[in-house]
Motif scaffolding. Structure first.
Motif, PDB file in Angstrom:
ATOM      1  N   GLU A 142       6.441  23.967 -46.509  1.00 38.04           N
ATOM      2  CA  GLU A 142       7.214  24.651 -47.544  1.00 38.04           C
ATOM      3  C   GLU A 142       6.316  25.610 -48.319  1.00 38.04           C
ATOM      4  O   GLU A 142       6.701  26.752 -48.621  1.00 38.04           O
ATOM      5  CB  GLU A 142       7.850  23.630 -48.491  1.00 38.04           C
ATOM      6  CG  GLU A 142       8.665  24.304 -49.586  1.00 38.04           C
ATOM      7  CD  GLU A 142       9.514  23.321 -50.364  1.00 38.04           C
ATOM      8  OE1 GLU A 142      10.044  22.385 -49.741  1.00 38.04           O
ATOM      9  OE2 GLU A 142       9.642  23.500 -51.578  1.00 38.04           O
ATOM     10  N   ALA A 143       5.095  25.141 -48.612  1.00 34.37           N
ATOM     11  CA  ALA A 143       4.173  26.007 -49.353  1.00 34.37           C
ATOM     12  C   ALA A 143       3.882  27.286 -48.572  1.00 34.37           C
ATOM     13  O   ALA A 143       3.810  28.374 -49.147  1.00 34.37           O
ATOM     14  CB  ALA A 143       2.870  25.254 -49.643  1.00 34.37           C
ATOM     15  N   MET A 191       4.199  11.269 -46.224  1.00 35.65           N
ATOM     16  CA  MET A 191       3.467  12.517 -46.013  1.00 35.65           C
ATOM     17  C   MET A 191       2.760  12.537 -44.658  1.00 35.65           C
ATOM     18  O   MET A 191       2.975  11.709 -43.809  1.00 35.65           O
ATOM     19  CB  MET A 191       2.385  12.655 -47.085  1.00 35.65           C
ATOM     20  CG  MET A 191       2.936  13.037 -48.435  1.00 35.65           C
ATOM     21  SD  MET A 191       3.878  14.561 -48.437  1.00 35.65           S
ATOM     22  CE  MET A 191       5.462  14.012 -48.901  1.00 35.65           C
ATOM     23  N   SER A 192       1.821  13.391 -44.531  1.00 35.77           N
ATOM     24  CA  SER A 192       1.133  13.539 -43.266  1.00 35.77           C
ATOM     25  C   SER A 192       0.364  12.282 -42.910  1.00 35.77           C
ATOM     26  O   SER A 192       0.071  12.040 -41.767  1.00 35.77           O
ATOM     27  CB  SER A 192       0.166  14.715 -43.352  1.00 35.77           C
ATOM     28  OG  SER A 192      -0.775  14.463 -44.358  1.00 35.77           O
ATOM     29  N   HIS A 221      -0.155  25.966 -38.576  1.00 36.45           N
ATOM     30  CA  HIS A 221      -0.034  24.649 -39.203  1.00 36.45           C
ATOM     31  C   HIS A 221       0.501  23.585 -38.259  1.00 36.45           C
ATOM     32  O   HIS A 221      -0.083  22.521 -38.128  1.00 36.45           O
ATOM     33  CB  HIS A 221       0.880  24.731 -40.427  1.00 36.45           C
ATOM     34  CG  HIS A 221       0.348  25.622 -41.498  1.00 36.45           C
ATOM     35  ND1 HIS A 221      -0.765  25.306 -42.228  1.00 36.45           N
ATOM     36  CD2 HIS A 221       0.759  26.827 -41.946  1.00 36.45           C
ATOM     37  CE1 HIS A 221      -1.026  26.278 -43.097  1.00 36.45           C
ATOM     38  NE2 HIS A 221      -0.109  27.219 -42.943  1.00 36.45           N
ATOM     39  N   SER A 250       7.062  18.636 -44.205  1.00 38.22           N
ATOM     40  CA  SER A 250       6.016  18.328 -45.173  1.00 38.22           C
ATOM     41  C   SER A 250       5.838  19.458 -46.179  1.00 38.22           C
ATOM     42  O   SER A 250       6.288  20.584 -45.978  1.00 38.22           O
ATOM     43  CB  SER A 250       4.703  18.047 -44.446  1.00 38.22           C
ATOM     44  OG  SER A 250       4.293  19.225 -43.805  1.00 38.22           O
ATOM     45  N   GLY A 251       5.165  19.099 -47.261  1.00 36.67           N
ATOM     46  CA  GLY A 251       4.996  20.025 -48.365  1.00 36.67           C
ATOM     47  C   GLY A 251       4.252  21.292 -47.981  1.00 36.67           C
ATOM     48  O   GLY A 251       4.552  22.377 -48.474  1.00 36.67           O
ATOM     49  N   TYR A 252       3.281  21.174 -47.069  1.00 39.00           N
ATOM     50  CA  TYR A 252       2.471  22.377 -46.806  1.00 39.00           C
ATOM     51  C   TYR A 252       3.216  23.398 -45.968  1.00 39.00           C
ATOM     52  O   TYR A 252       2.864  24.577 -45.985  1.00 39.00           O
ATOM     53  CB  TYR A 252       1.109  22.026 -46.216  1.00 39.00           C
ATOM     54  CG  TYR A 252       1.078  21.229 -44.944  1.00 39.00           C
ATOM     55  CD1 TYR A 252       1.013  19.845 -44.987  1.00 39.00           C
ATOM     56  CD2 TYR A 252       1.076  21.843 -43.712  1.00 39.00           C
ATOM     57  CE1 TYR A 252       0.956  19.093 -43.823  1.00 39.00           C
ATOM     58  CE2 TYR A 252       1.007  21.097 -42.540  1.00 39.00           C
ATOM     59  CZ  TYR A 252       0.953  19.723 -42.610  1.00 39.00           C
ATOM     60  OH  TYR A 252       0.892  18.992 -41.458  1.00 39.00           O
ATOM     61  N   THR A 267       5.859  28.686 -46.403  1.00 36.77           N
ATOM     62  CA  THR A 267       7.069  29.507 -46.455  1.00 36.77           C
ATOM     63  C   THR A 267       7.125  30.281 -47.760  1.00 36.77           C
ATOM     64  O   THR A 267       7.464  31.469 -47.779  1.00 36.77           O
ATOM     65  CB  THR A 267       8.314  28.618 -46.323  1.00 36.77           C
ATOM     66  OG1 THR A 267       8.129  27.728 -45.235  1.00 36.77           O
ATOM     67  CG2 THR A 267       9.556  29.449 -46.093  1.00 36.77           C
ATOM     68  N   VAL A 268       6.797  29.575 -48.847  1.00 35.07           N
ATOM     69  CA  VAL A 268       6.829  30.227 -50.154  1.00 35.07           C
ATOM     70  C   VAL A 268       5.817  31.374 -50.201  1.00 35.07           C
ATOM     71  O   VAL A 268       6.047  32.390 -50.839  1.00 35.07           O
ATOM     72  CB  VAL A 268       6.561  29.195 -51.267  1.00 35.07           C
ATOM     73  CG1 VAL A 268       6.304  29.885 -52.593  1.00 35.07           C
ATOM     74  CG2 VAL A 268       7.731  28.246 -51.386  1.00 35.07           C
ATOM     75  N   LEU A 269       4.707  31.209 -49.486  1.00 37.68           N
ATOM     76  CA  LEU A 269       3.716  32.278 -49.440  1.00 37.68           C
ATOM     77  C   LEU A 269       4.158  33.422 -48.529  1.00 37.68           C
ATOM     78  O   LEU A 269       3.448  34.415 -48.386  1.00 37.68           O
ATOM     79  CB  LEU A 269       2.375  31.742 -48.940  1.00 37.68           C
ATOM     80  CG  LEU A 269       1.516  31.011 -49.972  1.00 37.68           C
ATOM     81  CD1 LEU A 269       0.298  30.399 -49.311  1.00 37.68           C
ATOM     82  CD2 LEU A 269       1.086  31.942 -51.093  1.00 37.68           C
TER      83      LEU A 269
END
Lengths: 591, 307, 347
Positions: free
Chosen positions: B204-205, B1-2, B220, B200-202, B207-209
């Protein structure tokens, strides 16, 4: 035989005898009592399970028995005997002689618990090298025998491979082989099946069961009551460094005396009907700061209808999915539909690997579709396809009847607020530079900053409402997710997903990283939110119990395909596909 | 992760022999503001305080050397030649009787300036190349990577020497040369940093938003890369000072009698057997500056990771 | 410079739960040879490409030099060369040809190992390079080995000797890594040559003449490698597999030697190619400080007097050596870390 003799006899027979074990850790000047007066006995051929959540002190207990609690640990006990040895009086050399020969240790994940740079054969042979005078060739012969004994096929090939080259089940067997190579009378297994798929877990449990029947005493450490129930003779429930309840397995599971044991058992979702609360409704005194379910009702902008009487008890099935005020479409129409989805990836050696193969499903409005399967079955890729994060090679996803997967990302972007996601690792899904308030503000305002005092006040109100709806105190808004507990992080993740007011949530292993009791709270929260807001969930998990508890409809995935789908009750009661049956049989459950 | 991504350089060297135990427990999350403050201060190691003090001293020396010494760095006094360190001349005097301490203090300006400028040049080039590779399509990434591979084939000073061969010696060219020579290393770090943040996950998060790539980059990727870059730059200044001094030492950068550490060292070497202080003190200051920058850079990286 | 550390793969695999990417299948036998061949082919092709690009970059870079190359050949603007002499020099070195022809010509010559003639020394550049190469390789290879030994010793001591050792070695590592070798060399000369007279200040042939140059090169590198290795020793000592080893009855020494050291070596091995490169550029300085004959000094002198063919020749040879060493370290990496062998060629 006098009574005293009998006591002496049984004491001699115990492979492990612990009384009033206390372990404290020094950090700087402060000292933390991690294990506080723990005691139990294990006799040959017996299995005692030490059950507790993370931080309960169970692993420290195990390591103290081996004298491996570390330099900063202060260990004391009225009695700490392994076989005939008094661990606390042993010097370093004697401790080393004991480890491996008198006690074996099996840790959670063999991928990292066996040296990834060395072949498993050499790792196993190390125990023999350290404790016997066998020649290298005798050792390797013995290694092959032990590997065969724990059920590793083609041991001569596997012995030359490294943990990374073996499948999860095989490498866990190899790890067990390295622990029992010298046939120690006591085996300590610390979460031996936690990282494994259900079917593999079943095989490992069977192996442990066999070792038990051959006379090995086993100290099984686990967070999972259902796993433990399979093989433990005695269960000791541990929390905050103390054993709060200890007794025969059937009694502890069937008639738990202590409140904490009952809480743990109640939190196990397997076999609990849809809509039953898993966590106790907290009394106002016990709410701060984690669980504040009470306040979530009524304060949520979307769910005035759902009232107190629906909470805590079972919700009758017909009422489900109709409660949401925002629902304009009748329940039963498709919120999300996948048709013939396929996706393949190129693997490093150039070949193509089909990850999702002709997958179709319908997620009905206000309902939950559970997608269950083992690792590598294509669940996560399916989730990404549903979210429109990857384009399918073939097939389509539609959202409420409108095209979704075929949309250009530019066209899809404004529609994204309709579908949100929560992940297994909430921490990784937050920008590490932001605190909870910033995370939620960003999600609420679509990335634009609020303008004017009125706008800012409205934003602050919305953030407070969101936090409230997921049961978090407003005071947490100034923290960074790093400084929150696992359960709190997942609540923040849910709050963020709810911010754009979506109709669908894709939940990818949302509770897999959480402790049982926290998992129960998060599942309850998801359930509650679904009633209030009429949300539709695509709920993905490897855990059959969780899926059964959460889903209206279940789809079982195996090797990229959906092998069976149907109403949850039917699939779990009368599995049609052979794989589903195998999965269900392997799934441990209480009772 | 980060966590690991935030620190592509060396992991922190703080003596954390982590033990399994209560430290692993999750923060119960009751930290108040004051405790936060204490955490931050508590994390500032003694070494970092010393390093910060050293750098402040050097900064004062660079900006206002007359505050620290009243003597003229170029003023010769042949009668005082080769005075060993004494209360009057703390670091002694050189062959022309110039005060070494004064010259070292005045030398801070050019050394720091070269170090900062070279690092700036290196980082700007690196950010351009690294962003192209990290954000661009596969083909661009491939091309930039090959270019970096080629540049890496001129190890260390070689690229700088080649540059000086072409454009001639001097302070300006040696500064640019050092900047150029450090750029490929930074570029690779920037690229991998951006890649890991992108994965990283955030992201993707976001993008989903429904965030656009431009928003994601601005909100970011950029801030997260920048935090790492700042630490990297601090570390880099230390290295660049050493390199620039090396070039001066070799006679390719600043030239005596300029008060520059590398040049002073080079000039003093002739008298090494009779007057050790001529070489010792300028070099010691190079070490001091580089080590302080390293310690602070590490501290920043650790903080980035723990945040 | 410490900036390549990101190339070092950390030996920490992620959690085995959930993530589908980690679902590892039993290793298929037979694929290994094919993968190895593919890897080797990729690397050789890459090396050829890099050499070509280096040559091209230099060829066109050199054209940026202001002034007439023919004049440079004849000793620079001060030589007041006659137009006839200039024309003759142009013809001799092919400078009257179109640029692209010159380029092809140059590539052809380089490919056959012909680096031309030194402007200053009037002897073939190949000869000049051969004279210095051996000495520099001896210096750098020994320095690399010494740096490794120092780093391992430092890392083991730092992780074994408790708080004080950890603190002391942290300071040592940071200072060592910050020490410029031109200064270190001079400072080492003071006690050992000037003071005690044990070792020669001017590098002489034989072992004693090597001691100070090697230490000068090795100490800064050891500081850097030591930091890297200590960090990974600590990581390895914290890893579950060392708990397993201890639980098997392995001693602390055994845990370090059998398990931790190997993991600690991985990032250091990955960086050895880079380290070797930095040693070669350090040799420029050290050979000057100790007046030691070698490639570094040859290069520096050529840069100072703008003897372009020598600069090109040395840079090309160093690039070649560097590429070979990089491939060798990659190979060593794959031998030391079997996990790399299962992945594709490139990261």
């Amino acid at each position: 035989m006098s009574e005293q003799d009998a006591v002496a006899m049984s004491e001699r027979a115990a492979v492990l005898d612990v009384q009033n074990l206390r372990v404290a850790f020094r950090t700087g000047r402060a000292s933390t009592q991690v294990v506080d007066g723990v005691g139990f006995r294990i006799e040959p051929g017996q299995c005692l399970a030490l059950v507790g959540e993370s931080g309960s002190g169970k692993s420290v207990t195990a390591r103290s028995i081996l004298g491996l609690a570390g330099d900063s640990a202060h260990v004391s006990a009225d009695r700490l005997r392994v076989g005939s040895r008094d661990v606390l009086t042993l010097g370093n050399r004697q401790l080393r002689a004991m480890r491996g020969a008198d006690v074996g240790l099996v840790l959670q994940d063999a991928l990292v618990s066996l040296d990834p740079l060395r072949t498993v054969g050499r790792e196993i042979a190390d125990a023999l090298r350290l404790h016997t005078r066998l020649t290298p060739s005798e050792r390797s012969a013995r290694v092959l025998r032990v590997l065969a004994d724990v059920g590793v096929p083609e041991p001569h090939l596997r012995a030359r491979q490294r943990s990374g080259e073996l499948s999860g089940g095989l490498r866990q067997r190899a790890l067990i082989a390295s622990a029992i190579a010298l046939e120690p009378p006591l085996l300590i297994a610390d979460e031996p099946t936690t990282a494994l798929d259900t079917t593999v877990q079943e095989q490992i449990l069977r192996l442990l069961e066999r070792l038990k029947s051959e006379g090995t005493g086993i100290l099984l450490i686990s967070h999972d009551l259902a796993v433990v129930g399979r093989i433990a003779d005695t269960i000791a429930v541990m929390t905050d460094g103390r054993i709060v309840e200890q007794g025969p397995a059937t009694q502890v599971l069937g008639d738990p005396q202590h409140e904490y044991t009952r809480l743990l058992i109640r939190a196990v979702p397997a076999g609990r009907p849809r809509g039953t609360r898993l966590a106790p409704t907290p009394t106002p005194a016990a709410t701060a700061p984690t669980a504040q379910h009470d306040r979530s009702v009524g304060s949520s902008p979307k769910g005035p209808e759902s009232s107190d009487d629906t909470r805590g008890g079972t919700i009758s099935a017909p009422s489900r999915g109709l409660g949401g005020a925002g629902d304009t479409m009748p329940a039963g129409s498709a919120a999300l539909e996948a048709r013939g989805l396929s996706k393949s990836y190129r693997s490093p050696d150039g070949s193509r690997r089909v990850v999702v193969d002709d997958v179709s499903f319908v997620l009905e409005r206000g309902r939950t579709l559970g997608l269950v399967g083992e690792s590598g079955s294509g669940k996560t890729t399916t989730a990404r396809l549903a979210l429109g994060l990857t384009a399918p090679d073939a097939g389509t996803v539609t959202l409420g009847g409108a095209p979704w997967s075929i949309l250009n990302e530019r066209l899809r972007r404004p529609e994204r607020r309709r579908i949100g996601a929560i992940y297994q690792d909430p921490l990784g899904s937050f920008d590490p530079r932001r605190n909870v308030r910033e995370i939620l503000a960003d999600a609420l305002t679509s990335g634009r900053s609020a303008s004017g005092a009125g706008g800012r006040a409205a934003l602050a109100r919305s953030i407070a409402e969101l936090l409230d709806s997921v049961g978090l105190a407003t005071a947490l808004a100034d923290r960074r997710p790093l400084h929150l507990s696992g359960g709190q992080r997942q609540r923040v993740a849910i709050a963020r997903a709810l911010a754009p007011d979506p109709q669908i949530l894709v939940c990818d292993e949302p509770v897999s990283a959480l402790d049982v009791s926290v998992q129960a709270q998060v599942l309850d929260l998801l359930d509650e939110l679904q009633q209030e807001r009429g949300l539709s969930y695509l709920f993905i998990s490897h855990d059959l119990g969780v899926v059964q508890h959460m889903s209206d409809t279940v789809a079982v995935m195996f090797d990229g395909r959906i092998v069976e789908t149907g109403p949850s009750a039917d699939v779990f009661a009368r599995p049609a596909h052979e794989y589903t049956r195998r999965l269900l049989e392997a799934a441990p459950r209480i009772g | 992760m980060s966590g690991s991504a935030g620190a592509p350089l060396l992991p922190s060297t703080a003596g954390t022999g982590g033990k399994p135990g209560p430290g692993r427990r999750e923060t119960d999350g009751r930290a108040s503001g004051t405790r936060h403050l204490r955490l931050i201060l508590g994390h500032l190691h003694g070494g970092e305080i010393v390093a910060a003090l050293v750098l402040i001293f050097l900064l004062v020396a660079a900006l206002a050397p007359s505050l620290l010494t009243a003597t003229d760095p170029l003023g010769i006094a042949p009668a005082d030649a080769f005075t060993p360190p004494s209360p009057r001349h703390w670091f002694g005097t050189d062959e022309s009787g110039r005060d070494i301490f004064t010259r070292v203090v005045y030398g801070a300006r050019s050394s720091l300036l070269i170090g900062v400028a070279a690092t700036g040049i290196g980082l700007v080039l690196a950010v351009i190349l690294g962003s192209l590779a990290g954000l661009g399509p596969r083909a661009v990434d491939f091309g930039v990577n090959r270019l970096l591979e080629v540049l890496f084939a001129f190890p260390g000073l070689l690229l700088a020497l080649l540059f000086i061969t072409i454009f001639g010696p001097g302070v300006a060219t040696s500064t640019i040369a050092v900047g150029l020579a450090t750029a490929p290393g930074y570029a690779r770090i920037v690229r991998s940093e951006i890649r890991s943040i992108r994965g990283s996950g955030y992201i993707e998060a976001a993008t989903v938003l429904g965030r656009s790539p431009a928003q994601i980059f601005r909100r970011h990727i950029l801030p997260n890369v920048a935090a790492g870059l700042f630490a990297l730059a601090t570390l880099g200044v230390g290295q660049a000072i050493v390199w620039a001094a090396a070039l001066s030492f070799l006679g390719l950068g600043a030239v005596p009698p300029a008060a520059e550490w590398g040049a002073m060292l080079s000039a003093g070497r002739t008298y090494i057997s009779v007057a050790w202080w001529l070489t010792f003190f300028p070099g010691a200051f190079v070490v001091l500056a580089a080590a302080s920058a390293t310690v602070l850079g590490r501290g920043l990286q650790r903080r980035n990771r723990e945040r | 410079m410490t900036f390549l550390a990101d190339a070092a793969g950390s030996p920490g695999p992620g959690s085995a739960g959930g993530a589908e990417a980690l679902h590892s299948r039993p290793h298929e036998r037979g694929g290994g040879v094919w993968r190895a061949v593919r890897w080797a082919a990729t690397r050789v092709a890459g090396a050829v490409f890099v050499l070509w690009a280096v040559a091209t970059l230099i060829f066109f870079g050199i054209r940026l030099i202001p002034g007439d190359p023919a004049e440079a050949i004849l000793g620079g603007p001060g030589s007041r060369a006659t137009p006839e002499a200039l024309a003759q020099a142009r013809a001799e070195f092919g400078l009257d040809q179109p640029l692209f022809t010159q380029y092809l010509h140059e590539l052809g010559r380089l490919a056959t190992g012909d680096f031309g003639t030194s402007y200053a020394l009037k002897v073939p550049v190949g000869q000049v390079i051969l004279d210095g190469l051996g000495s520099t390789l001896v210096l750098t290879v020994i320095s690399l080995a010494v740096a490794w030994l120092l780093a391992i010793a430092l890392a083991l001591w730092a992780t074994r000797g408790g708080r004080v050792a950890a603190a002391v070695s942290t300071v040592l590592e940071i200072v060592a890594a910050a020490v410029p070798n031109f200064w270190l060399g001079t400072i080492l000369i003071l006690p050992f040559s000037v003071g005690l007279g044990w070792l020669p200040a001017i590098s002489t042939p034989g072992i004693p003449g090597l001691v100070l140059p090697v230490l000068t090169l090795a100490i800064p590198l050891a500081g850097f490698l030591g930091q890297l290795m200590r960090e990974s020793v600590l990581n390895a000592l914290d890893a579950p597999f060392t708990v397993s080893a201890r639980a098997r009855g392995e001693s602390e020494t055994g845990v370090r030697l059998i398990h931790a050291l190997r993991h600690a070596a991985l990032p250091a091995i990955s960086l050895s190619g880079w380290a070797f490169g930095s040693l070669i550029s350090g040799a420029v300085v050290v050979e000057t400080v100790f007046a030691r004959p070698g490639l570094g000094r040859t290069l520096l002198n050529a840069v100072l007097i703008r003897d372009i063919p020598v600069v090109i020749g040395v840079v090309m040879v160093v690039a070649l050596v560097y590429i070979v060493v990089t491939i060798a370290t990659d190979l060593a990496d794959r031998i030391a870390d079997p996990r790399l062998r299962q992945q594709g060629g490139d990261r």
